[in-house]
Enzyme design. Structure first.
Site, PDB file in Angstrom:
ATOM      1  N   LYS A   1       5.578   2.758  -4.872  1.00 43.86           N
ATOM      2  CA  LYS A   1       4.720   2.192  -5.930  1.00 43.86           C
ATOM      3  C   LYS A   1       5.475   2.126  -7.254  1.00 43.86           C
ATOM      4  O   LYS A   1       5.337   1.151  -8.017  1.00 43.86           O
ATOM      5  CB  LYS A   1       3.455   3.039  -6.074  1.00 43.86           C
ATOM      6  CG  LYS A   1       2.522   2.924  -4.866  1.00 43.86           C
ATOM      7  CD  LYS A   1       1.327   3.852  -4.991  1.00 43.86           C
ATOM      8  CE  LYS A   1       0.379   3.690  -3.795  1.00 43.86           C
ATOM      9  NZ  LYS A   1      -0.777   4.588  -3.861  1.00 43.86           N
TER      10      LYS A   1
ATOM     11  N   GLY B   1       9.787   3.524   7.110  1.00 44.29           N
ATOM     12  CA  GLY B   1       9.936   2.712   5.914  1.00 44.29           C
ATOM     13  C   GLY B   1       9.690   1.248   6.213  1.00 44.29           C
ATOM     14  O   GLY B   1       9.553   0.851   7.366  1.00 44.29           O
ATOM     15  N   PRO B   2       9.623   0.421   5.176  1.00 41.97           N
ATOM     16  CA  PRO B   2       9.347  -1.004   5.361  1.00 41.97           C
ATOM     17  C   PRO B   2      10.484  -1.720   6.084  1.00 41.97           C
ATOM     18  O   PRO B   2      11.595  -1.182   6.193  1.00 41.97           O
ATOM     19  CB  PRO B   2       9.187  -1.513   3.923  1.00 41.97           C
ATOM     20  CG  PRO B   2       9.884  -0.501   3.068  1.00 41.97           C
ATOM     21  CD  PRO B   2       9.759   0.798   3.765  1.00 41.97           C
TER      22      PRO B   2
ATOM     23  N   THR C   1      17.562   0.734  11.551  1.00 42.28           N
ATOM     24  CA  THR C   1      18.292   0.579  12.817  1.00 42.28           C
ATOM     25  C   THR C   1      19.799   0.690  12.607  1.00 42.28           C
ATOM     26  O   THR C   1      20.495   1.390  13.356  1.00 42.28           O
ATOM     27  CB  THR C   1      17.939  -0.766  13.467  1.00 42.28           C
ATOM     28  OG1 THR C   1      16.526  -0.839  13.661  1.00 42.28           O
ATOM     29  CG2 THR C   1      18.643  -0.918  14.806  1.00 42.28           C
TER      30      THR C   1
ATOM     31  N   VAL D   1      15.102  -2.221   5.463  1.00 39.00           N
ATOM     32  CA  VAL D   1      15.762  -1.216   4.615  1.00 39.00           C
ATOM     33  C   VAL D   1      16.935  -0.546   5.323  1.00 39.00           C
ATOM     34  O   VAL D   1      17.563   0.350   4.772  1.00 39.00           O
ATOM     35  CB  VAL D   1      14.748  -0.140   4.139  1.00 39.00           C
ATOM     36  CG1 VAL D   1      13.709  -0.751   3.234  1.00 39.00           C
ATOM     37  CG2 VAL D   1      14.093   0.554   5.318  1.00 39.00           C
ATOM     38  N   GLY D   2      17.214  -0.947   6.582  1.00 36.91           N
ATOM     39  CA  GLY D   2      18.411  -0.459   7.263  1.00 36.91           C
ATOM     40  C   GLY D   2      18.187   0.715   8.182  1.00 36.91           C
ATOM     41  O   GLY D   2      19.103   1.514   8.401  1.00 36.91           O
TER      42      GLY D   2
ATOM     43  N   SER E   1      -6.439   4.519  -2.925  1.00 36.54           N
ATOM     44  CA  SER E   1      -5.733   4.794  -4.181  1.00 36.54           C
ATOM     45  C   SER E   1      -6.067   3.810  -5.312  1.00 36.54           C
ATOM     46  O   SER E   1      -5.492   3.901  -6.389  1.00 36.54           O
ATOM     47  CB  SER E   1      -4.220   4.814  -3.939  1.00 36.54           C
ATOM     48  OG  SER E   1      -3.784   3.575  -3.448  1.00 36.54           O
TER      49      SER E   1
END
EC number: 3.4.21.53
Length: 774
Positions: A720, A354-355, A361, A358-359, A677
Site C-alpha cells: 500500500k 507476492g503479485p 519463479t 516480481v520474480g 481496510s
C-alpha cells in the site's frame, strides 16, 4: 558234412540277436573264434549254425552258455571291414538242434539235427493263419513302426510255420520270448503263441495311446506356450534382437542393481522382474509390469548432488540475478550456513508470496544455482484431482505416478530444489482435494516416507528443498499454509524497477532481438518515463513487454537501413510506445469534499482507491455502488452507523439520516473490490460530505473501523505504501498497531512518505479534514 537231417557245421554264437528260418540279414563278426568259424564255413559248403547266447555279456561262451535250438544258415556274402570286423550276409534255412559238440579248438564244431516244419496244412491252421494276419494288420495300424509293404509280403506267405516266424521277427519282443518261439516246433502252438503275443502288444499299444493322449492334454498348454516362446525367440533373432526377452530381463536386472534402491524396494523390483519374465510379451500385464519396473529404475533413490556451501558465491549469484528481495536472500544464506555447520538439515518449505511479475519463479531457479542443486518445476495451477499429486493405482488403464514423483524422476537426484508453482491456484472437486494430498509432501516430519499410489513403496522427500509460489495466500487452506514458511515479496519501487530494467531486462531483450548496446541505447530518464507512464504494476512483466516492443521496432529500423544506431529519449519514446497510457501521481490537484483516497492491497500488488460520497434530499437511504464485496459493504454499514452515533460530537444535524439519501461509490465499477481496510476512508468521506469540509489531497489512508471508532490493523502495508508513493501521495494514515511493519518498507520510500499512526477515528478526522466546519 551232412545227411538228410543231420549236419556237422561250424558254430557261430550270437549276442543279443536271433535269426529265424527264411530271414536274410547282415551280421558284424569280430570275435576271433567266430571269425575262424566263418572262414571254415566258407571253405566247406557255406553252411553255419547260429545259436544265441543265454548271457550276452559273456565274451567266450561255452556249451552251457548257448541255447541248443538255433538256425542253420547259409553264408551268402562275406566282407572284411577296415577296422578288422567281418560283415557277413546270412540266410536262415531251417530250425536245427545241437546234438553234440565235436571240436572246441579254434572254433566250435557241432553236430545238429534239423527240425523242419510239417508241410501238412489243415483248416484249423488256415483259420489260425488268417487270424494271425488280421492281428498283425491291426498291430501295424497301431504301432506305425512296421511298413505296409511288410504286410503285403506277409499276406502272400502260404506256409504256416514260415508265416509265424516272419511275423515274430517283426515284433518288438524280448530275446527270451523270441527263443521260446524258435523252440516251439509245433506249428499250431507257435501260431497261437504269436497271436497271443500280438494281442498283448496291441493292448500295450492301446494303453500307450491313451496315456499319450492324456499326457498330451495335460501338457498341451505349457507345451504350446513353450513352442510359442521358442518361435518368438527365433523371430526376434531374425529381426536382429539376438537375446529376445531373456536379454531384456538381464539388462533390467543390471539396471535395478545399479539404481541402488533401498532393500524393500529392491525386493519388490526383483519380484516384479520375475513376473515379467514369465508373462508372455503379448499379454497386457507385461507392459504394465515393464512400465512399473522402468519407473522404479528411473526415480532417484540415493543419488544426490553435493551442496556448494560457499555463502559468498551464493550471495553473489542471488545479487546478480535479482535486485532487492533482501528477506529471501537472507533466508537462503541462513539455510546454507546451518548446512555448513550441521552437514545435514531437513529441507525447509519456503513459500514466496507476492503479485505476478516480481520474480518468484526465477528466484527459485537462482537459489538452485547458488547452492549447486538440480532445479525442477511443476505447475499446480488448475490441478483439481488428488491423483495428480499421489498418482494412480496400477489397476487403472494408463496409470502413472503423481507430479511429485515425476518431478523427482526429472531431477535425477534426491535433493533438488523443487518449485511448486501457483500453489494457491489448486482447486478441488468430486475427484478429491489435491491440497490435502500436498499436506504430506510439505510436512518435514512426514515426507521422509511419502506414499505415491503408483510406486506404492515409501519415498524419501526430506532432502528436497521445496519452494512454493503464490499470488494470494487467502486461498491456501490453513493446514497447508501452516506447513510453509511464508516470505512475502511486495512490488518494486520506481527506483528498483529502473535498476532492474537497466541491469536485467534490457540486456535480455537485446540478446533475444539480436541487438547490442551500441545499436540500441535507452537513457535513464527514458526508462523512468516507461515505468511511470506506460506501466502500472507491482512486478516488471509489463515493463519487459514495453522494452521488447522498443527492441522490435529498433530491429526493424536497423534492418530497413534507416539507421545503424538508435537512441531512445523521453521525447522520442512516443514514436515507439505511443502516447502515455497512465497518469503518474493520482493525487487530486486540490482538496475535495466527500472524496477520500484509500489504499488497497490486491493480488497484483498495492493500489489507490477513491471513495466518493454524495448527499441528496431523501429519506435516509444508503446506496452502495462500485461492485463491492460483502466485507466492504459491511465496512460501509459500520462506518455509517458510527457517524450516526457520533452525529452530535461531529456537529451534524441530529436527523440527517432521515433528510438525506447517502450514496457511497467506489469508481471503476467493473473491478470487484473487497476487504475491511477501507473503514476509516469511508468514515472520512462521509464526515467530509456531511460537514462540507474538504479532505487533504496529499493524504492516503487505510484501516479497519469498529462501531466505537477504534482503528484496527491491516495487512499489506508495504504494498500500500508503494502504491501511495506511486500515486504521488506524501502522507499516509495507518493504524498504530501497524507501526511494526514500517521497517519492511524500502528506505527510499520511507524517506519520502510521512506516516501518521492513529488508534481512533477522531485522530483520522483531525488530520485528514482541512478547513473549518461549514
Amino acid at each position: 558234412m551232412s545227411d538228410k537231417n543231420n549236419y556237422t557245421v561250424p558254430l557261430l554264437p550270437l549276442r543279443g540277436l536271433l535269426v529265424y528260418p527264411t530271414m536274410v540279414l547282415h551280421l558284424d563278426v569280430g570275435r576271433e573264434r567266430s571269425v575262424q568259424a566263418l572262414e571254415k564255413a566258407m571253405m566247406d559248403d557255406h553252411l553255419i549254425f547260429l545259436s544265441t547266447q543265454k548271457d550276452m555279456t559273456v565274451d567266450q561262451p561255452d556249451q552251457t552258455d548257448l541255447y541248443s535250438m538255433g538256425t542253420l544258415t547259409k553264408v551268402k556274402q562275406m566282407l572284411k571291414l577296415p577296422n578288422g570286423t567281418i560283415r557277413v550276409l546270412v540266410e536262415g534255412l531251417e530250425r536245427a538242434k545241437i546234438t553234440s559238440f565235436l571240436d572246441e579248438t579254434s572254433h566250435y564244431t557241432v553236430e545238429v539235427e534239423s527240425v523242419p516244419d510239417s508241410p501238412e496244412k489243415t483248416a484249423e491252421l488256415e483259420a489260425l493263419m488268417r487270424t494271425l494276419t488280421d492281428y498283425f494288420e491291426q498291430y501295424i495300424n497301431l504301432s506305425k513302426k512296421v511298413s505296409t509293404e511288410t504286410l503285403n509280403t506277409v499276406t502272400d506267405i502260404e506256409e504256416p510255420g514260415r508265416l509265424a516266424d516272419i511275423i515274430a521277427s517283426h515284433l518288438p519282443l524280448k530275446l527270451k520270448l523270441k527263443q521260446e518261439l524258435l523252440n516251439t516246433t509245433d506249428i499250431k502252438q507257435r501260431i497261437t503263441r504269436v497271436i497271443e503275443t500280438i494281442n498283448n502288444e496291441k493292448e500295450v499299444l492301446s494303453l500307450e495311446k491313451k496315456i499319450g493322449q492324456r499326457v498330451k492334454k495335460s501338457m498341451e498348454r505349457t507345451q504350446k506356450e513353450y513352442y510359442l516362446r521358442e518361435q518368438m525367440k527365433a523371430i526376434q533373432k531374425e529381426l536382429g534382437d539376438k537375446d529376445g526377452k531373456s536379454g531384456e530381463v538381464s539388462d533390467l536386472a543390471a539396471k535395478i542393481k545399479k539404481a541402488e534402491m533401498p532393500e524393500n524396494v529392491l525386493k519388490v523390483a526383483m519380484k516384479e522382474l520375475d513376473r515379467y519374465e514369465k508373462i508372455p510379451a503379448a499379454s497386457a500385464e507385461s507392459s504394465v509390469i515393464r512400465n512399473y519396473i522402468d519407473w522404479l529404475i528411473q526415480v532417484p533413490w540415493t543419488k544426490s548432488t553435493a551442496d556448494d556451501l560457499d555463502i559468498k558465491r551464493a550471495e553473489d549469484i542471488l545479487n546478480r540475478d535479482h535486485y532487492g528481495l533482501e528477506k529471501v536472500k537472507e533466508r537462503v544464506l541462513e539455510y546454507l550456513a546451518v548446512q555448513q555447520l550441521t552437514k545435514s538439515l531437513k529441507g525447509p518449505i519456503l513459500c514466496l508470496a507476492g503479485p505476478p511479475g516480481v520474480g518468484k519463479t526465477s528466484l527459485a531457479r537462482s537459489i538452485a544455482e547458488s547452492i549447486g542443486r538440480k532445479f525442477v518445476r511443476i505447475s499446480l495451477g488448475g490441478v483439481r484431482d488428488e491423483s495428480e499429486i499421489r498418482g494412480h493405482r496400477r489397476t487403472y488403464v494408463g496409470a502413472m505416478p503423481g507430479r511429485i514423483i515425476q518431478g523427482m524422476k526429472k531431477a535425477t537426484t534426491v535433493n533438488p530444489v523443487f518449485l511448486l508453482d501457483e500453489i494457491d491456484k489448486m482447486s478441488n472437486d468430486f475427484r478429491g482435494d489435491p491440497s490435502s494430498a500436498m499436506l504430506e509432501v510439505l510436512d518435514p516430519e512426514q515426507n521422509n516416507s511419502f506414499s505415491d499410489h503408483y510406486i506404492e513403496e515409501p519415498y524419501d522427500l526430506s532432502k528436497v528443498l521445496f519452494i512454493a509460489t503464490a499470488n494470494n495466500l487467502s486461498t491456501i487452506p490453513g493446514p497447508l499454509r501452516d506447513r510453509m514458511e511464508i516470505i512475502t515479496i511486495a512490488g518494486y519501487t520506481e527506483q528498483e524497477k529502473t535498476s532492474i530494467a537497466k541491469n536485467h531486462l534490457l540486456p535480455k531483450q537485446l540478446k533475444e532481438h539480436g541487438l547490442t548496446k551500441s545499436k540500441l541505447q535507452l537513457r535513464d530518464d527514458t526508462v523512468q518515463e516507461i515505468v511511470r507512464y506506460h506501466t502500472r504494476e507491482a512486478g516488471v512483466r509489463g515493463l519487459e513487454r514495453q522494452l521488447a516492443t522498443i527492441s522490435r521496432k529498433t530491429a526493424k529500423i536497423i534492418v530497413s537501413g534507416d539507421k545503424k544506431r538508435v537512441v531512445v529519449t523521453a521525447n522520442s519514446l512516443t514514436d515507439f510506445l505511443g502516447k502515455r497510457k497512465f497518469r503518474y501521481g493520482q493525487a487530486e490537484t486540490e482538496d475535495q469534499i466527500g472524496v477520500a483516497t484509500g489504499l488497497a492491497y490486491t493480488s497484483v500488488g498495492g493500489d489507490t482507491l477513491q471513495i466518493e460520497v454524495s448527499l441528496s434530499p431523501g429519506k435516509g437511504k444508503l446506496v452502495l455502488t462500485g461492485k463491492l464485496g460483502d466485507v466492504m459493504k459491511e465496512s460501509a454499514q459500520t462506518a455509517f452507523s458510527f457517524v450516526r452515533s457520533k452525529a452530535r460530537e461531529l456537529n451534524l444535524e441530529e436527523q440527517f439520516h432521515e433528510k438525506y439519501d447517502i450514496h457511497i461509490h467506489v469508481p471503476e465499477g467493473a473491478v470487484p473490490k473487497d476487504g475491511p481496510s477501507a473503514g476509516i476512508t469511508i468514515v472520512t468521506a462521509l464526515v467530509s460530505a456531511l460537514t462540507n469540509r474538504p479532505i487533504r489531497r496529499e493524504i492516503g489512508m487505510t484501516g479497519e473501523v469498529t462501531l466505537r471508532g477504534r482503528v484496527l490493523p491491516i495487512g499489506g502495508l508495504k504494498e500500500k505504501s508503494l502504491s501511495a508513493h506511486r500515486a504521488g501521495l506524501t502522507t499516509i494514515i495507518i493504524p498504530k498497531e501497524n507501526e511494526r511493519d514500517i521497517d519492511d518498507i524500502p528506505e527510499s520510500i520511507r524517506n519520502e512518505l510521512t506516516f501518521i499512526l492513529v488508534s481512533h477515528v477522531d485522530e483520522v478526522l483531525e488530520r485528514a479534514l482541512a478547513g473549518d466546519e461549514k
